[in-house]
Scaffold this motif. Sequence first.
Motif: not given
Length: 197
Positions: A71-81
């Motif tokens: 979930e953190r990776v998805r959030i970080i990926d979303h935030n990075s996008r």
Amino acid sequence: MASSRRIPRSRRTLGATGLLLSAVLVAGAGIVVSTVPILIVATAYAVVSGVISARLLSGELTLKRREWALERVRIIDHNSRVAVARSREHIEFADQMGSRVRLRDAQLATLRDSLVTAEIDLARARERVSEERARGAALQADVESAQSDLESARVDLRHAHDALASSESAELHARSQILAWEQAASEESHRQHDRTA
């Protein structure tokens, strides 16, 4: 403030909870019976149930940690996008502003060149006006000088006419005197001729 939505419990958690409750019940039954074989069986069951519950809870915790990490990776990926998208928007905005600034700089440079050209044209026009004024003043001086020369020539012409008239009058007077003298001489010559005849 408690959340209105409850997180459903997993099968591992429910299984571990059931094993621990059964271990408590078996241990309680062993204490009630109080015989050595039953206490050994109850103790062994409690230890095995505890180990199995610990393994189930450890696996559940590992699974939850993986889910949280994902979930953190998805959030970080979303935030990075989102950050990349915002960065692109900022870059596009900066490019647009840069192009606008360059366009305005080019327009200002063109206006400056036009202003310099207009100032040069104005200076040349002023020089031409000054030259034309000087030329006009010179022409006016020439006209005044020509008028003065014309007036002087007219005066000289009048004097010449007067002198010519006087000369013609003197010539006529001299001719009349010559004619009179010739006539007198002719008459005198006739008289002498008559006397000698």
